[in-house]
Scaffold this motif. Structure first.
Motif, PDB file in Angstrom:
ATOM      1  N   GLU A 232      29.961 -25.217  39.701  1.00 27.82           N
ATOM      2  CA  GLU A 232      31.339 -25.392  38.610  1.00 27.82           C
ATOM      3  C   GLU A 232      30.857 -24.122  37.965  1.00 27.82           C
ATOM      4  OE1 GLU A 232      29.092 -28.881  36.636  1.00 27.82           O
ATOM      5  OE2 GLU A 232      27.452 -27.314  35.910  1.00 27.82           O
ATOM      6  N   LYS A 233      32.081 -24.573  37.418  1.00 26.20           N
ATOM      7  CA  LYS A 233      32.824 -23.117  35.769  1.00 26.20           C
ATOM      8  C   LYS A 233      32.072 -23.425  34.265  1.00 26.20           C
ATOM      9  CE  LYS A 233      35.243 -20.313  38.229  1.00 26.20           C
ATOM     10  NZ  LYS A 233      37.008 -18.724  38.168  1.00 26.20           N
ATOM     11  N   VAL A 234      31.168 -22.338  34.078  1.00 22.32           N
ATOM     12  CA  VAL A 234      31.297 -23.039  32.410  1.00 22.32           C
ATOM     13  C   VAL A 234      31.504 -22.180  31.630  1.00 22.32           C
ATOM     14  CG1 VAL A 234      28.820 -24.531  33.560  1.00 22.32           C
ATOM     15  CG2 VAL A 234      28.368 -22.357  32.659  1.00 22.32           C
ATOM     16  N   PRO A 235      31.405 -22.712  30.266  1.00 15.27           N
ATOM     17  CA  PRO A 235      31.936 -21.529  29.208  1.00 15.27           C
ATOM     18  C   PRO A 235      30.336 -20.052  29.335  1.00 15.27           C
ATOM     19  CG  PRO A 235      32.700 -23.334  28.489  1.00 15.27           C
ATOM     20  CD  PRO A 235      31.508 -23.800  29.749  1.00 15.27           C
ATOM     21  N   LEU A 236      30.751 -19.433  28.809  1.00 11.13           N
ATOM     22  CA  LEU A 236      30.230 -18.150  28.868  1.00 11.13           C
ATOM     23  C   LEU A 236      28.866 -17.966  28.011  1.00 11.13           C
ATOM     24  CD1 LEU A 236      29.450 -15.309  29.712  1.00 11.13           C
ATOM     25  CD2 LEU A 236      30.660 -14.227  27.724  1.00 11.13           C
ATOM     26  N   TRP A 237      29.247 -19.182  26.997  1.00 10.49           N
ATOM     27  CA  TRP A 237      27.829 -19.316  25.705  1.00 10.49           C
ATOM     28  C   TRP A 237      27.123 -20.179  26.695  1.00 10.49           C
ATOM     29  CZ3 TRP A 237      27.523 -24.174  23.767  1.00 10.49           C
ATOM     30  CH2 TRP A 237      28.573 -24.895  23.889  1.00 10.49           C
ATOM     31  N   GLU A 238      27.689 -21.150  27.407  1.00  9.51           N
ATOM     32  CA  GLU A 238      26.831 -21.580  28.426  1.00  9.51           C
ATOM     33  C   GLU A 238      25.557 -21.696  29.634  1.00  9.51           C
ATOM     34  OE1 GLU A 238      28.909 -25.740  28.634  1.00  9.51           O
ATOM     35  OE2 GLU A 238      29.052 -25.863  26.713  1.00  9.51           O
ATOM     36  N   THR A 239      25.950 -20.550  29.790  1.00  6.63           N
ATOM     37  CA  THR A 239      25.588 -20.283  30.932  1.00  6.63           C
ATOM     38  C   THR A 239      23.963 -19.292  30.968  1.00  6.63           C
ATOM     39  OG1 THR A 239      25.936 -17.550  30.630  1.00  6.63           O
ATOM     40  CG2 THR A 239      27.436 -19.654  31.726  1.00  6.63           C
ATOM     41  N   ASN A 240      23.296 -19.843  30.078  1.00  9.68           N
ATOM     42  CA  ASN A 240      21.731 -18.618  29.601  1.00  9.68           C
ATOM     43  C   ASN A 240      20.627 -19.466  30.239  1.00  9.68           C
ATOM     44  OD1 ASN A 240      19.847 -17.035  28.889  1.00  9.68           O
ATOM     45  ND2 ASN A 240      19.044 -19.173  27.257  1.00  9.68           N
ATOM     46  N   GLY A 241      19.876 -19.064  31.720  1.00 13.18           N
ATOM     47  CA  GLY A 241      19.854 -20.438  32.302  1.00 13.18           C
ATOM     48  C   GLY A 241      19.605 -20.890  32.897  1.00 13.18           C
ATOM     49  N   ARG A 242      21.374 -20.928  33.534  1.00 13.16           N
ATOM     50  CA  ARG A 242      22.158 -20.886  35.046  1.00 13.16           C
ATOM     51  C   ARG A 242      21.796 -19.928  36.013  1.00 13.16           C
ATOM     52  NH1 ARG A 242      25.148 -25.185  33.241  1.00 13.16           N
ATOM     53  NH2 ARG A 242      25.834 -26.022  36.109  1.00 13.16           N
ATOM     54  N   TYR A 243      21.837 -19.940  36.889  1.00 16.43           N
ATOM     55  CA  TYR A 243      21.707 -19.715  38.153  1.00 16.43           C
ATOM     56  C   TYR A 243      23.501 -19.139  38.349  1.00 16.43           C
ATOM     57  CZ  TYR A 243      16.440 -19.694  38.278  1.00 16.43           C
ATOM     58  OH  TYR A 243      15.859 -19.717  38.635  1.00 16.43           O
ATOM     59  N   LEU A 244      23.286 -17.934  38.674  1.00 15.02           N
ATOM     60  CA  LEU A 244      25.034 -17.399  39.013  1.00 15.02           C
ATOM     61  C   LEU A 244      25.170 -17.083  40.248  1.00 15.02           C
ATOM     62  CD1 LEU A 244      27.079 -15.293  38.339  1.00 15.02           C
ATOM     63  CD2 LEU A 244      26.556 -13.620  39.285  1.00 15.02           C
ATOM     64  N   ALA A 245      26.821 -18.580  40.903  1.00 14.14           N
ATOM     65  CA  ALA A 245      26.768 -18.692  42.345  1.00 14.14           C
ATOM     66  C   ALA A 245      27.854 -17.845  42.712  1.00 14.14           C
ATOM     67  CB  ALA A 245      27.643 -20.290  41.882  1.00 14.14           C
ATOM     68  N   GLU A 246      28.708 -17.338  42.694  1.00 16.60           N
ATOM     69  CA  GLU A 246      29.121 -15.929  43.064  1.00 16.60           C
ATOM     70  C   GLU A 246      28.787 -14.647  42.575  1.00 16.60           C
ATOM     71  OE1 GLU A 246      32.853 -17.561  42.736  1.00 16.60           O
ATOM     72  OE2 GLU A 246      33.107 -19.792  43.707  1.00 16.60           O
ATOM     73  N   PRO A 247      29.070 -13.577  42.822  1.00 16.61           N
ATOM     74  CA  PRO A 247      29.035 -11.944  42.544  1.00 16.61           C
ATOM     75  C   PRO A 247      30.214 -11.612  41.560  1.00 16.61           C
ATOM     76  CG  PRO A 247      29.405 -11.852  44.981  1.00 16.61           C
ATOM     77  CD  PRO A 247      29.031 -13.308  44.745  1.00 16.61           C
ATOM     78  N   LEU A 248      29.750 -11.215  40.446  1.00 20.06           N
ATOM     79  CA  LEU A 248      30.431 -11.055  39.251  1.00 20.06           C
ATOM     80  C   LEU A 248      31.089  -9.016  39.453  1.00 20.06           C
ATOM     81  CD1 LEU A 248      29.886 -13.636  36.978  1.00 20.06           C
ATOM     82  CD2 LEU A 248      31.802 -13.740  38.535  1.00 20.06           C
TER      83      LEU A 248
ATOM     84  N   PRO B 228      30.903 -18.819  37.168  1.00 22.74           N
ATOM     85  CA  PRO B 228      30.382 -19.622  37.997  1.00 22.74           C
ATOM     86  C   PRO B 228      29.001 -19.288  38.067  1.00 22.74           C
ATOM     87  CG  PRO B 228      31.811 -17.660  39.153  1.00 22.74           C
ATOM     88  CD  PRO B 228      31.224 -17.709  37.573  1.00 22.74           C
ATOM     89  N   VAL B 229      28.556 -20.839  38.468  1.00 21.75           N
ATOM     90  CA  VAL B 229      26.718 -21.437  38.298  1.00 21.75           C
ATOM     91  C   VAL B 229      27.114 -22.573  39.222  1.00 21.75           C
ATOM     92  CG1 VAL B 229      26.759 -19.935  36.631  1.00 21.75           C
ATOM     93  CG2 VAL B 229      27.081 -22.275  36.120  1.00 21.75           C
ATOM     94  N   PHE B 230      25.528 -22.234  39.537  1.00 19.93           N
ATOM     95  CA  PHE B 230      25.468 -23.642  40.271  1.00 19.93           C
ATOM     96  C   PHE B 230      25.245 -24.906  39.300  1.00 19.93           C
ATOM     97  CE2 PHE B 230      23.807 -20.151  43.257  1.00 19.93           C
ATOM     98  CZ  PHE B 230      24.534 -20.850  44.176  1.00 19.93           C
ATOM     99  N   ALA B 231      25.358 -25.674  39.808  1.00 19.42           N
ATOM    100  CA  ALA B 231      25.853 -27.293  38.747  1.00 19.42           C
ATOM    101  C   ALA B 231      24.412 -27.971  38.905  1.00 19.42           C
ATOM    102  CB  ALA B 231      26.550 -28.013  39.975  1.00 19.42           C
ATOM    103  N   ARG B 232      23.662 -28.318  37.837  1.00 12.43           N
ATOM    104  CA  ARG B 232      22.362 -28.861  37.291  1.00 12.43           C
ATOM    105  C   ARG B 232      22.474 -30.041  38.379  1.00 12.43           C
ATOM    106  NH1 ARG B 232      20.571 -27.000  32.778  1.00 12.43           N
ATOM    107  NH2 ARG B 232      22.069 -26.287  31.356  1.00 12.43           N
ATOM    108  N   PRO B 233      21.230 -30.498  39.393  1.00 14.86           N
ATOM    109  CA  PRO B 233      21.101 -30.845  39.863  1.00 14.86           C
ATOM    110  C   PRO B 233      21.635 -32.257  39.153  1.00 14.86           C
ATOM    111  CG  PRO B 233      19.478 -29.356  40.231  1.00 14.86           C
ATOM    112  CD  PRO B 233      20.722 -29.035  39.091  1.00 14.86           C
ATOM    113  N   ARG B 234      21.720 -33.366  40.259  1.00 14.62           N
ATOM    114  CA  ARG B 234      21.629 -35.023  39.364  1.00 14.62           C
ATOM    115  C   ARG B 234      20.688 -35.384  40.104  1.00 14.62           C
ATOM    116  NH1 ARG B 234      27.544 -35.599  41.519  1.00 14.62           N
ATOM    117  NH2 ARG B 234      26.553 -34.633  43.494  1.00 14.62           N
ATOM    118  N   VAL B 235      19.509 -35.949  39.640  1.00 11.67           N
ATOM    119  CA  VAL B 235      18.498 -36.622  39.877  1.00 11.67           C
ATOM    120  C   VAL B 235      18.307 -37.589  39.360  1.00 11.67           C
ATOM    121  CG1 VAL B 235      15.684 -36.838  40.071  1.00 11.67           C
ATOM    122  CG2 VAL B 235      17.423 -34.659  39.411  1.00 11.67           C
ATOM    123  N   ALA B 236      18.658 -38.529  40.563  1.00  8.22           N
ATOM    124  CA  ALA B 236      17.598 -40.138  40.244  1.00  8.22           C
ATOM    125  C   ALA B 236      16.589 -40.623  40.379  1.00  8.22           C
ATOM    126  CB  ALA B 236      18.227 -41.508  41.690  1.00  8.22           C
ATOM    127  N   VAL B 237      16.564 -41.514  38.883  1.00  7.10           N
ATOM    128  CA  VAL B 237      15.109 -41.827  39.069  1.00  7.10           C
ATOM    129  C   VAL B 237      14.398 -43.019  39.322  1.00  7.10           C
ATOM    130  CG1 VAL B 237      12.833 -41.967  36.787  1.00  7.10           C
ATOM    131  CG2 VAL B 237      14.535 -39.701  37.103  1.00  7.10           C
TER     132      VAL B 237
END
Length: 513
Positions: free
Chosen positions: A35-51, A189-198
Motif C-alpha cells: 500500500e502507499k502511505v503519506p511520507l510522515w506515516e512511514t516511520n517503522g514501516r517496511y519499504l515494499a519497492e526500491p526507491l 510504497p510499504v508493506f501493509a499492516r497485517p490484519r490479524v484475526a483474534v
C-alpha cells in the motif's frame, strides 16, 4: 452437538525445539500486501519497492557555511598580518542565486546552503574575514588562504540521479523519512499492516464487561493479544469467543480467513477432552506427509541481533451458521476448494485437514462433516513445542494463511506471542527472515532460578544495569496461569533444557521484549 475429541494422539504429540518452531513459522510467512502511505506515516514501516534518487544531490554546488565565495587563487597570499582585500559584488542567500559571477579580485557574500556563484571555487568562513569599505564600496579582507573546493559541497556529492535510496525490506526510520522527502517521495510504497484475526476458545469465557459467574472467567487474552498485535505493527480484528466444539471452531476459522492475513487463537490447545483447537489440529497431525518439514535434530538458534548492535548474533459468520451468541462479524466464508487469492504463505500439498485420526476414540461415529474440514493444502507446522510455559502451542497453514494456536493461560499466551506471532508479523510486514527473529542478548542472572521441567524455560524478567553490567531479575508470579508479572516484563530469560536451572551470577540468554 457432540464434541469431537482428540483421541489417543493427544499423548503422542511430538515436541519441536523452540528454534525449529520459530523457523517453521517464519518460513511459512512471506511479505504480504502493498500500500502507499503519506511520507510522515512511514516511520517503522517496511519499504515494499526500491526507491531511487530523482536528481543529483546536492542538485547544485552549495556552501557549507556562512562566509564569502571566492576564487582560491585570489587568496593564495592571505595571512592574518597581511590580509587580501576583495570587492564584494553580491549576496547569495539560501534559495536565491547570485546575480553576479565571481571575477578576479571579487567575492560574493554567501549563506549556508546557498548556491555557489559562477567563478568561485572556495568559500571562506566568516570568522576568517573582516568587513571593509574600499572607495566607498563594500569589500572584505580575507585573513587566510583558501584551498580549491573548501567548504563547498559539489553537485552529486551524496547521490547521483538513479542511485538507490533504499531497498525493499528496509525498515524506515526518521532518517529515511528525511531522505525520501528530499527526493519528493510524498507517498511511499510499504508493506501493509497485517490484519490479524483474534479468536478465543472456551465455554468458560465471559466478555470483559460481564460480571463474573461461578466457574467462569473474563476473556482478557483477546485484548492482550490485540494490544501485542498493535505493538507489533499489525491490525487486530477481535472476532469474539468460540464454543468448545470443533465444527463451531472450524466455521469461525473459515470466516476469519475471509478477512485476515493471519489467525491467532487462544486456548483449547492442551490435552483435555474439550480442547477444541487440539482436536481440530489432530487431523492435520495424523495427515502430515512422511518426511515432513519437521526436523529431528536440534536446530541452530533462531534468534539474531541487528547488525552492528550490542546484541550478539545467533544462528465471523461463515458459509454455515455462526455459533449461537458468537461475536463474529458477518463475512462470506472462503471456498473450501481454494485458498484465498493474494495469500502470502507458502503452499504445500497435504491431505485434507481434520480427518479423524486412524484408530482414535472419537465420539463421532460417522466421518467429520464438511464444516470441520479446512481448505486443501492446509498443513500442520507443529502441535507441541519443547518449552515451558506454553508447550501445547501449535501452528498450521490453513487456506494459505498462518494459524497460531496459543495457550489459554495468560503467561504462556504472552510468551507464545513473543516467540512466534511477533516474528510472523514482522515477516509479513517486509522484514527479512533474519530480522524477523526475536532479538537476543546476554545478561547476568540476578538471583538463582530453579526449574523442574527438562524443557527449555522462558522466564519473565526485568533488566537493570549495575556498574555497567546488565542483569536479568526473574519476576514473581511467573507460572503459566499467572499474569501479575506480565506488565513488568521487558525480557524473557532463556534457560537451557535440563532440570537444574541456573545460579545467581550465571550468564544467561535473554530475549528482549
Amino acid at each position: 452437538m457432540a464434541v469431537q475429541l482428540q483421541g489417543e494422539t493427544r499423548f503422542s504429540r511430538r515436541a519441536v525445539k523452540v528454534d525449529e518452531a520459530i523457523r517453521l513459522v517464519v518460513e511459512a510467512t512471506e511479505p504480504g500486501r502493498h500500500e502507499k502511505v503519506p511520507l510522515w506515516e512511514t516511520n517503522g514501516r517496511y519499504l515494499a519497492e526500491p526507491l531511487v534518487a530523482t536528481t543529483d544531490w546536492p542538485p547544485f554546488a552549495r556552501s557549507g557555511l556562512d562566509g564569502f565565495a571566492v576564487r582560491s587563487a585570489d587568496t593564495a597570499q592571505a595571512s592574518p598580518s597581511e590580509p587580501v582585500t576583495l570587492r564584494v559584488v553580491d549576496t547569495a542567500r539560501a534559495g536565491e542565486l547570485a546575480s553576479a559571477a565571481v571575477e578576479p579580485g571579487t567575492a560574493v557574500r554567501i549563506m549556508t546552503g546557498g548556491a555557489v556563484p559562477l567563478g568561485a571555487d572556495a568559500v571562506v568562513m566568516l570568522e576568517q574575514t573582516v568587513d571593509a569599505i574600499v572607495d566607498g564600496r563594500p569589500a572584505v579582507r580575507v585573513k587566510r588562504a583558501a584551498e580549491p573546493g573548501q567548504n563547498i559541497a559539489p553537485r552529486g556529492e551524496e547521490f547521483r540521479r538513479g542511485s538507490v535510496l533504499a531497498e525493499p525490506g528496509t525498515k524506515l526510520r526518521p532518517g529515511h523519512v528525511a531522505l525520501l522527502g528530499t527526493f519528493g517521495c510524498a507517498d511511499v510504497p510499504v508493506f501493509a499492516r497485517p490484519r490479524v484475526a483474534v479468536l478465543a476458545t472456551g465455554g468458560e469465557l465471559l466478555p470483559v464487561e460481564a460480571p463474573l459467574e461461578p466457574g467462569r472467567i473474563r476473556d482478557s487474552n483477546s485484548a492482550m493479544v490485540a494490544a501485542l498485535v498493535q505493538q507489533s505493527g499489525g491490525v487486530p480484528l477481535l472476532l469474539g469467543r468460540v464454543p468448545d466444539e470443533p465444527e463451531a471452531a472450524a466455521r469461525a476459522i473459515a470466516a476469519a480467513l475471509a478477512q485476515c492475513d493471519i489467525i491467532i487463537t487462544t486456548g483449547g490447545v492442551s490435552v483435555g477432552d474439550y480442547d477444541v483447537m487440539a482436536s481440530l489440529l489432530a487431523g492435520l497431525a495424523t495427515a502430515a506427509p512422511s518426511g515432513s518439514h519437521l526436523r529431528e535434530a536440534a536446530a541452530p538458534s533462531a534468534f539474531a541481533a541487528p547488525s552492528g548492535s550490542h546484541l550478539r548474533e545467533a544462528p465471523a459468520p461463515s458459509a454455515a451458521a455462526a455459533p449461537s451468541g458468537s461475536h463474529l462479524r458477518e463475512a462470506p466464508a472462503p471456498s473450501a476448494a481454494a485458498a484465498p487469492s493474494g495469500s502470502h504463505l507458502r503452499e504445500a500439498s497435504a491431505p485434507s485437514a481434520f480427518a479423524a485420526p486412524s484408530g482414535s476414540h472419537l465420539r463421532e461415529a460417522s466421518a467429520p462433516s464438511a464444516a470441520t474440514e479446512l481448505p486443501p493444502g492446509s498443513r500442520l507446522l507443529f502441535n507441541k513445542a519443547a518449552m515451558r510455559p506454553g508447550s501445547p502451542t501449535s501452528a498450521a497453514v490453513v487456506g494459505g494463511k498462518l494459524l497460531l494456536a496459543l495457550s489459554g493461560n495468560p503467561g504462556a499466551c504472552f510468551v507464545g506471542f513473543e516467540l512466534f506471532a511477533g516474528p510472523a508479523l514482522r515477516r509479513l510486514q517486509g522484514a527479512s527472515a533474519a530480522e524477523a527473529l526475536p532479538r537476543q542478548a546476554t545478561a547476568k542472572l540476578a538471583v538463582s532460578f530453579a526449574k523442574g521441567s527438562p524443557h527449555e524455560r522462558f522466564v519473565r524478567a526485568r533488566l537493570h544495569t549495575d556498574g555497567g553490567v546488565l542483569y536479568a531479575d526473574p519476576l514473581a508470579f511467573g507460572k503459566s496461569s499467572m499474569m501479575a508479572s506480565i506488565p513488568d516484563a521487558d525480557c524473557l530469560i532463556r534457560l537451557k533444557p535440563g532440570s537444574i536451572g541456573a545460579e545467581a551470577g550465571a550468564i544467561v540468554d535473554v530475549i528482549l521484549l
